[in-house]
Design an enzyme around this catalytic site. Structure first.
Site, PDB file in Angstrom:
ATOM      1  CB  CYS A  39     -16.893 -15.806  -2.057  1.00  0.00           C
ATOM      2  SG  CYS A  39     -16.215 -17.241  -0.842  1.00  0.00           S
TER       3      CYS A  39
ATOM      4  CG  ASP B 112     -19.983 -16.593   1.289  1.00  0.00           C
ATOM      5  OD1 ASP B 112     -21.051 -16.992   0.842  1.00  0.00           O
ATOM      6  OD2 ASP B 112     -18.607 -16.760   1.042  1.00  0.00           O
TER       7      ASP B 112
ATOM      8  CE  LYS C 293     -19.648 -19.308  -0.787  1.00  0.00           C
ATOM      9  NZ  LYS C 293     -18.271 -19.400  -0.250  1.00  0.00           N
TER      10      LYS C 293
END
Ligand code: VGL
Ligand code: ZN
Length: 239
Positions: free
Chosen positions: A174, A10, A123
């Site tokens: 995450c 990310d 995701k």
């Protein structure tokens, strides 16, 4: 043969200062570390996975979809699997089609040079499912949630991967959940401190402790000789 994959979690504009809607404090300081890790004259990864938080605008995690609740409130929500749990509500972030969801430009260039060794893992694409872990993938309500049977896990195994090194954002969400999945899917797992930053310093410290308790390796954020430590971890015969 090196059986270690690099997982880059990310590294997207909405998680980066100065203008990300959910900017992780000091998040930009991981960029030189990741740039170094993608230098082919220094490191030889057989496989690199870049994950991308990629939400529809009516995503379950956005405070804006639970008015009058505000970002960072906790709220019990029922997701598309019928599971009810305490959820942190977020400001709108990483909405499909916006600049904020894009992976940082220079990182994209680095990744493009590595061609077909790079796999993109999106995701959080289902409106009523949260997916912090890259192993939860573009989850569908009917899909398995067992990390060892997830599409990413099966893909890594099919490429002979046994170990994973995790960098990216955010340590306490995450990055942590990706590490937890990787460990439960029996990958030998390292979280590389200098290549991660978290939303809360306290929770980030706890996240590293959790990774170690579960049997993973976690280098501290300010580790001085991370390159040496990482090389020895990848290939203990160089120690
Ligand atoms: C993340 C909060 C919401 C992360 C993603 O990448 O850590 N955190 N969505
Ligand atoms: Zn998100």
């Amino acid at each position: 043969m090196n059986k270690t994959a690099l997982l880059i979690i990310d590294v997207q504009y909405d998680f980066l200062p100065p203008s990300g809607s959910l900017a992780v404090p000091d998040g930009e300081s991981i960029l030189p570390v990741i740039h170094d890790l993608l230098d082919r004259s220094k490191w030889d990864w057989p496989l690199i996975v870049a994950s991308q938080d990629y939400h529809p605008k009516n995503h379950i995690s956005f405070a804006s979809n639970h008015s009058p609740h505000k970002p960072f409130d906790q709220l019990t929500l029922e997701d598309a699997r019928g599971m009810r749990y305490e959820h942190t509500l977020w400001p709108n972030h990483c909405i499909q089609g916006t600049r904020g969801t894009e992976i940082e430009d220079r990182l994209v260039l680095d990744l493009m040079k590595l061609g077909d060794k790079v796999k993109l893992a999106r995701k959080g694409t289902h409106e009523k499912l949260e997916a912090y872990s890259a192993f939860e993938g573009a989850a569908h309500p009917g899909e398995t949630i067992l990390p060892e049977q997830s599409p990413l896990s099966l893909y890594l195994r099919s490429k002979g991967i046994e170990k994973v090194v995790i960098v990216g954002l955010a340590t306490d969400f995450c990055v942590l959940q990706t590490a937890v999945s990787a460990i439960s899917a029996s990958f030998d797992t390292m979280v590389l401190g200098p290549g991660i930053r978290g939303i809360s310093p306290d929770d980030s410290e706890k996240a590293l402790g959790k990774v170690r308790n579960l049997g993973g390796t976690a280098l501290d954020q300010d580790h001085r000789d991370w390159t040496g430590e990482l090389r020895r971890w990848i290939d203990p015969s160089t120690a």
